[in-house]
Write a protein that holds these residues in place. Structure first.
Motif, PDB file in Angstrom:
ATOM      1  N   ALA A  12       0.631  -1.310  -0.299  1.00  0.00           N
ATOM      2  CA  ALA A  12      -0.026  -0.029  -0.155  1.00  0.00           C
ATOM      3  C   ALA A  12       0.578   1.088  -0.064  1.00  0.00           C
ATOM      4  N   LEU A  16       0.829   2.955  -3.507  1.00  0.00           N
ATOM      5  CA  LEU A  16       0.344   4.093  -3.741  1.00  0.00           C
ATOM      6  C   LEU A  16       0.880   5.301  -4.188  1.00  0.00           C
ATOM      7  N   ALA A  17       1.750   5.603  -4.166  1.00  0.00           N
ATOM      8  CA  ALA A  17       2.856   6.719  -4.582  1.00  0.00           C
ATOM      9  C   ALA A  17       2.302   6.888  -6.122  1.00  0.00           C
ATOM     10  N   LEU A  19       1.495   4.984  -7.832  1.00  0.00           N
ATOM     11  CA  LEU A  19       0.135   4.779  -9.064  1.00  0.00           C
ATOM     12  C   LEU A  19      -0.161   6.427  -9.158  1.00  0.00           C
ATOM     13  N   THR A  20      -0.299   6.726  -8.330  1.00  0.00           N
ATOM     14  CA  THR A  20      -1.438   7.721  -8.414  1.00  0.00           C
ATOM     15  C   THR A  20      -0.819   9.293  -8.867  1.00  0.00           C
ATOM     16  N   ALA A  21       0.658   9.413  -8.227  1.00  0.00           N
ATOM     17  CA  ALA A  21       1.339  10.651  -9.123  1.00  0.00           C
ATOM     18  C   ALA A  21       1.604  10.401 -10.587  1.00  0.00           C
ATOM     19  N   ARG A  22       1.438   8.903 -10.921  1.00  0.00           N
ATOM     20  CA  ARG A  22       1.657   9.440 -12.540  1.00  0.00           C
ATOM     21  C   ARG A  22      -0.268   8.785 -13.038  1.00  0.00           C
ATOM     22  N   ALA A  23      -1.356   8.517 -11.878  1.00  0.00           N
ATOM     23  CA  ALA A  23      -2.359   8.898 -12.775  1.00  0.00           C
ATOM     24  C   ALA A  23      -3.241   9.484 -13.636  1.00  0.00           C
ATOM     25  N   VAL A  24      -2.796  11.092 -13.351  1.00  0.00           N
ATOM     26  CA  VAL A  24      -3.240  12.207 -14.054  1.00  0.00           C
ATOM     27  C   VAL A  24      -2.584  12.248 -15.926  1.00  0.00           C
TER      28      VAL A  24
ATOM     29  N   LEU B 268       8.000  10.794  -8.371  1.00  0.00           N
ATOM     30  CA  LEU B 268       6.155  11.259  -6.708  1.00  0.00           C
ATOM     31  C   LEU B 268       6.454  13.489  -7.797  1.00  0.00           C
ATOM     32  N   GLY B 269       7.412  13.207  -7.797  1.00  0.00           N
ATOM     33  CA  GLY B 269       6.463  15.564  -8.739  1.00  0.00           C
ATOM     34  C   GLY B 269       5.206  15.056  -9.514  1.00  0.00           C
ATOM     35  N   HIS B 285      -5.049  20.076 -14.959  1.00  0.00           N
ATOM     36  CA  HIS B 285      -5.551  18.977 -13.782  1.00  0.00           C
ATOM     37  C   HIS B 285      -4.926  19.476 -13.014  1.00  0.00           C
ATOM     38  N   VAL B 287      -3.815  18.748  -9.003  1.00  0.00           N
ATOM     39  CA  VAL B 287      -3.161  17.843  -8.107  1.00  0.00           C
ATOM     40  C   VAL B 287      -2.569  17.916  -6.633  1.00  0.00           C
ATOM     41  N   TRP B 290       1.165  13.462  -3.686  1.00  0.00           N
ATOM     42  CA  TRP B 290       0.431  12.021  -3.554  1.00  0.00           C
ATOM     43  C   TRP B 290      -0.354  11.765  -2.393  1.00  0.00           C
ATOM     44  N   LEU B 293      -3.981  12.897  -1.825  1.00  0.00           N
ATOM     45  CA  LEU B 293      -4.999  12.267  -2.814  1.00  0.00           C
ATOM     46  C   LEU B 293      -6.160  11.524  -1.713  1.00  0.00           C
ATOM     47  N   PRO B 294      -5.986  10.971  -1.182  1.00  0.00           N
ATOM     48  CA  PRO B 294      -6.994  10.021  -0.032  1.00  0.00           C
ATOM     49  C   PRO B 294      -8.228  11.126   0.551  1.00  0.00           C
ATOM     50  N   VAL B 351      -5.973   2.919  -0.075  1.00  0.00           N
ATOM     51  CA  VAL B 351      -5.411   3.177  -1.447  1.00  0.00           C
ATOM     52  C   VAL B 351      -6.912   2.939  -2.598  1.00  0.00           C
ATOM     53  N   GLY B 354      -6.772   7.313  -2.813  1.00  0.00           N
ATOM     54  CA  GLY B 354      -5.853   7.250  -2.953  1.00  0.00           C
ATOM     55  C   GLY B 354      -5.429   7.712  -4.888  1.00  0.00           C
ATOM     56  N   TYR B 355      -5.547   5.811  -4.977  1.00  0.00           N
ATOM     57  CA  TYR B 355      -6.018   6.433  -6.657  1.00  0.00           C
ATOM     58  C   TYR B 355      -6.924   7.068  -7.331  1.00  0.00           C
ATOM     59  N   GLY B 358      -6.320  10.929  -7.708  1.00  0.00           N
ATOM     60  CA  GLY B 358      -4.740  11.439  -8.479  1.00  0.00           C
ATOM     61  C   GLY B 358      -5.872  11.363 -10.251  1.00  0.00           C
ATOM     62  N   LYS B 359      -6.898  11.513 -10.430  1.00  0.00           N
ATOM     63  CA  LYS B 359      -8.262  10.866 -11.528  1.00  0.00           C
ATOM     64  C   LYS B 359      -8.805  11.908 -11.832  1.00  0.00           C
TER      65      LYS B 359
END
Lengths: 254, 423
Positions: A12, A16-17, A19-24, B268-269, B285, B287, B290, B293-294, B351, B354-355, B358-359
Motif C-alpha cells: 500500500a 500508492l505513490a 500509481l497516483t503520481a502518474r495517474a493524471v 513523485l513530483g 488537472h 492535483v 500523492w 490524494l486520499p 489506497v 488515493g488512486y 489523482g484521476k
C-alpha cells in the motif's frame, strides 16, 4: 499470515505513490527513441548535446529563452572556455547603466546568462501571434515525457486531418496537447550545417536538441547517478554488516 | 555527593560532574538505554525511529536550503533552480528535501497503520495516539506550505485550491481566506507567510514529538500481541537490542530513499511544478502531492463544497476519537477475526481513494470515490463500535514470553539481565 499483512502494508505504502503520481498523466505514446542518458547508468553524449546547442543557437534561440543558463555552463558540455567564450561573444547583450546612466550593448561574456530573445513577455507575444514561447531552461522536467516529448513534438508536425478545425495562425502537431500549436514547423532537413558531418535530418536535430535540453534541465544528472551508485553500494554493505551485528546481539534471545 | 546534586551512577569524572548537576546522561540511559521494551517487536516497530530520523534530515536540509532560497514571487522559482545549479551540492540538498517529504509520509502512514492494526491507540495510550495525530496534522500543513515555496504552477494552484476550501464556511469563509492570503489572491504575502510558517512548524512538530515520546515512555510500547508485559521476562532493554534493530531498518530505509533521490528524483513530483507560477493560466488537472490524494478524493466525493470540506476534515478528526470509537478491549488484530478483514479493507479503501484522487473528477472515478469514502467513515462510525459488541476474540496468550519462546517457559536466567555487556 504475518507476512501477508506486511505485504499489504508495504504494498500500500509503496504502490500508492507511483500509481497516483502518474495517474493524471495522459497516456500518449511517443515515437521510440533512444537517448544516451536513458537508464540508470546513462550519461550525456557530449557530441549530440553540442550539436543540440548549435541547433538551439541557430534556430530555437530566435524565440526561446533559456535564462537559467549562463554561457560558462557550456564548459560542462565539453566546450573549452575559449569556445564557450566565443559562443557568448556571438550574442550581443544589453548592459548598464554606465557612468552616464545610459544602457549600452556589448558582446556576451562567460558570466552572462543566455541572452533572452525578447525584452519581456509582452514583446514575445506581440511577435508570435499572441503566443508566448516558453523558456527552455527546465523544459524536459516541465513536460510529461521529457526528452521523448520534445523529440516527438519537433518531429510531429503534420497536415491537419480532414475536418479538423484549426485556429488562425496555428499549426497541427500530432503530439502537442490539443494538437494546435502556435510554433511553426521550424526544423527542415539541413537547417543547420553540423561541424562533424552528421547528416542534419529533422529526426537527428530533434534528438540532438532534446539531448541538449535534458542536459540544460538536469546538469547534475551524471554526478547524481555516479554518486547514487556509490552510496547505494555502500548502504547495501552496511546493511549486511548491521544485520550480522543484529543477529549476533539477538542470538541469545531466540 | 554534595547536597542538591543528582545521585549519578556514571564513573567517568567529567560525565559524572555534568550528570550530577544536569542528569541528561541518567535520563538518556533510562529512556534509551535500559528502557524496558517488549521483546517481540516486528519490523513495523522501526517506523517511529525512521520518522524521527526523517524529521531530523528534513530540518537539516531545510535549514541549508533556506540559506539560498528567496521568498518572493518574482524570484522564488529561479532561486530554487539556482540552488540546483550553482549551490555546491544544492541539487542533493533539494532532492533529499523534496523526496524526504514523500518518504516522511510513507513512514508515517506505515506507522499509523501499525498503530491501528495492533491497537496501539487503546487505553492507556490514548494521549500517545492523539499527540501522534497532532504531529500528522502539523506534517500535512508543513508539507503543503513547503510545496508552495518553489512557486511553480502546482504550487500556486494547489495553494489557491486548498486555501479556497475555507471559503466554503458560511459568513466568515471569505474573511478567513483573505486573512490566510494576506490579500485578495494568492500572492507575495501568501508566499512570505508560508515560508515563515514552513520554517516554524517543523520545530513545533519536534516539540510534539517530544511529548509523543514522553507519553510513550510512561505507558511503554505496545507490541504485536497487544498484551502488556507481565514482568522482566517479557521485556528487553532498548539498547542494544532495539538500537541495533532500528539501525538495520534505517539502513534499508536509506537504500529506498537513495534510489528516489539519485535515480528518480522527480518521479513523485508533477512536471507542472517546473513551470513558473502563472495566475492567468490554470493547469488542466490540479492535483495535490500523492500523500494528500486520499483526502482530496474524499473532498471531491461530496457534491456539496461545504460538505466536502467538512468530510475531509472529519476524516482526520475521526482519528482523534478512534480510542473511543473502538470499544473492544483486545488490541491486536491478530486476535480479532472480524475486525481484521474489515480493517484491511479500510486500508484498501484508503489506497483506492488515493488512486481516484489523482484521476480527473469524472466517471467512474467519482462513484468509486463515493463508495470508498463511505466505507472509510462506516469503518470508524459503524463497524468498529458494532464489532466491540458482537465480536468474539480469539484466546489471548497469557504473556509475551509464552508464544515467543520456542517451547514456552520462562527466559533462561541471565539472558536479559546483563545485555549491556554485549554492546
Amino acid at each position: 499470515m504475518k507476512l501477508s499483512i506486511k505485504a499489504v502494508a508495504l504494498g500500500a505504502a509503496l504502490l500508492l505513490a507511483p500509481l497516483t503520481a502518474r495517474a493524471v498523466g495522459e497516456a500518449t505514446t511517443y515515437p521510440e527513441v533512444h537517448f544516451s542518458f536513458d537508464g540508470i547508468f546513462g550519461s550525456f553524449d557530449r557530441a549530440a548535446a553540442q550539436r543540440g546547442l548549435q541547433v538551439y543557437k541557430e534556430v530555437c534561440s530566435t524565440c526561446h529563452s533559456m535564462h537559467l543558463l549562463s554561457y560558462r555552463n557550456l564548459v560542462d558540455l565539453g566546450l573549452t572556455p575559449e569556445q564557450a567564450g566565443a559562443v557568448a561573444a556571438s550574442f550581443t547583450v544589453t548592459d548598464g547603466p554606465n557612468d552616464e546612466g545610459a544602457m549600452f550593448e556589448r558582446p556576451g561574456r562567460l558570466a552572462d546568462r543566455f541572452r533572452r530573445p525578447y525584452p519581456n513577455d509582452n514583446a514575445a507575444r506581440a511577435s508570435n501571434n499572441g503566443a508566448l514561447p516558453p523558456d527552455l531552461s527546465v523544459i524536459t522536467k516541465a513536460r510529461e515525457g521529457g526528452a521523448e516529448y520534445i523529440h516527438a513534438l519537433l518531429t510531429g508536425f503534420r497536415d491537419p486531418p480532414p475536418g479538423f478545425v484549426m485556429g488562425s495562425g496555428m499549426n497541427y502537431n500530432a503530439y502537442f496537447p490539443g494538437h494546435q500549436i502556435a510554433m511553426p514547423n521550424i526544423l527542415n532537413p539541413d537547417q543547420v550545417a553540423y561541424g562533424d558531418q552528421t547528416p542534419a535530418t529533422v529526426d537527428q536535430m530533434a534528438r540532438d536538441v532534446a539531448t541538449f535540453l535534458t542536459w540544460a534541465a538536469e546538469p547534475e544528472l551524471e554526478q547524481r547517478r555516479a554518486m547514487g551508485v556509490k552510496i547505494i553500494l555502500f548502504l547495501i554493505v552496511l546493511a549486511g554488516l548491521t544485520y550480522a551485528l543484529k543477529r549476533k546481539i539477538w542470538a541469545d534471545l531466540h | 555527593m554534595g547536597i542538591g546534586l543528582h545521585n549519578s551512577e556514571f564513573k567517568n569524572p567529567v560525565i559524572r560532574w555534568v550528570d550530577q548537576r544536569l542528569p541528561v546522561f541518567t535520563m538518556m540511559q533510562k529512556e534509551y538505554g535500559t528502557f524496558p521494551t517488549p521483546k517481540n517487536f516486528n519490523y513495523f516497530w522501526n517506523f517511529g525511529a525512521l520518522a524521527m530520523v526523517t524529521l531530523m534530515v528534513m530540518i537539516l536540509t531545510g535549514v541549508f536550503l533556506a540559506m539560498n532560497y528567496t521568498a518572493h514571487t518574482s524570484m522564488a522559482f529561479d532561486s530554487v533552480e539556482r540552488i540546483m545549479r550553482d549551490v555546491n551540492y544544492g541539487w542533493l540538498l533539494r532532492y533529499i528535501h523534496m523526496n524526504g517529504a514523500s518518504m516522511f509520509f510513507i513512514v508515517v502512514y506505515t506507522h499509523i497503520f501499525r498503530g491501528m492494526y495492533y491497537g496501539s491507540y487503546k487505553a492507556p495510550r490514548e494521549l500517545l495516539w492523539m499527540t501522534g495525530v497532532v504531529i500528522f496534522l502539523l506534517m500535512m500543513a508543513t508539507a503543503f506550505m513547503g510545496y508552495v515555496l518553489p512557486w511553480g504552477q502546482m504550487s500556486f494552484w494547489g495553494a489557491t485550491v486548498i486555501t479556497n476550501l475555507f471559503s466554503a464556511f458560511p459568513i466568515i469563509g471569505d474573511s478567513i481566506v483573505t486573512w490566510l492570503w494576506g490579500g485578495f489572491s494568492v500572492d507575495n504575502p501568501t508566499l512570505n507567510r508560508f515560508f515563515s510558517l514552513h520554517y516554524l512548524l517543523p520545530f513545533v512538530i519536534a516539540g510534539v514529538v517530544f511529548l509523543h515520546i514522553a507519553a510513550l515512555h510512561i505507558t511503554g510500547s505496545n507490541n504485536p500481541l497487544g498484551v502488556e508485559p507481565k514482568g522482566p521476562q517479557d521485556t528487553i532493554p532498548f539498547h542494544p537490542y532495539y538500537t541495533i534493530k532500528d539501525s538495520f531498518g534505517l539502513v534499508i530505509y536509506f537504500v529506498v530513499f537513495a534510489v528516489l533521490v539519485f535515480f528518480i528524483p522527480n518521479y513523485l513530483g508533477h512536471p507542472d511544478n517546473y513551470i513558473p507560477a502563472n495566475p492567468l493560466v490554470t493547469p488542466p488537472h490540479i492535483v495535490p502531492e500523492w500523500y494528500f490524494l486520499p483526502f482530496y478524493a474524499i473532498l471531491r466525493a461530496v457534491p456539496d463544497k461545504l460538505g466536502g470540506v467538512l468530510m475531509m476534515f472529519g476524516s482526520i478528526a475521526l482519528l482523534f476519537v478512534l480510542p473511543w470509537l473502538d470499544g473492544s478491549p483486545v488490541r491486536s488484530m491478530r486476535f480479532r477475526p472480524l475486525a481484521r478483514p474489515f480493517f484491511l479493507l479500510w486500508v484498501v479503501a484508503v489506497v483506492v481513494l488515493g488512486y481516484v484522487g489523482g484521476k480527473p473528477a469524472e466517471e467512474p472515478f467519482v462513484t468509486i470515490s463515493r463508495f470508498a469514502a463511505a466505507y472509510y467513515f462506516a469503518y470508524f462510525l459503524v463497524i468498529l463500535p458494532l464489532l466491540a459488541r458482537i465480536e468474539r476474540p480469539l484466546p489471548l496468550p497469557e504473556s509475551i514470553s509464552r508464544p515467543v519462546l520456542r517451547g514456552g517457559g520462562p527466559l533462561p536466567a541471565g539472558a536479559a539481565a546483563k545485555p549491556m555487556e554485549k554492546a
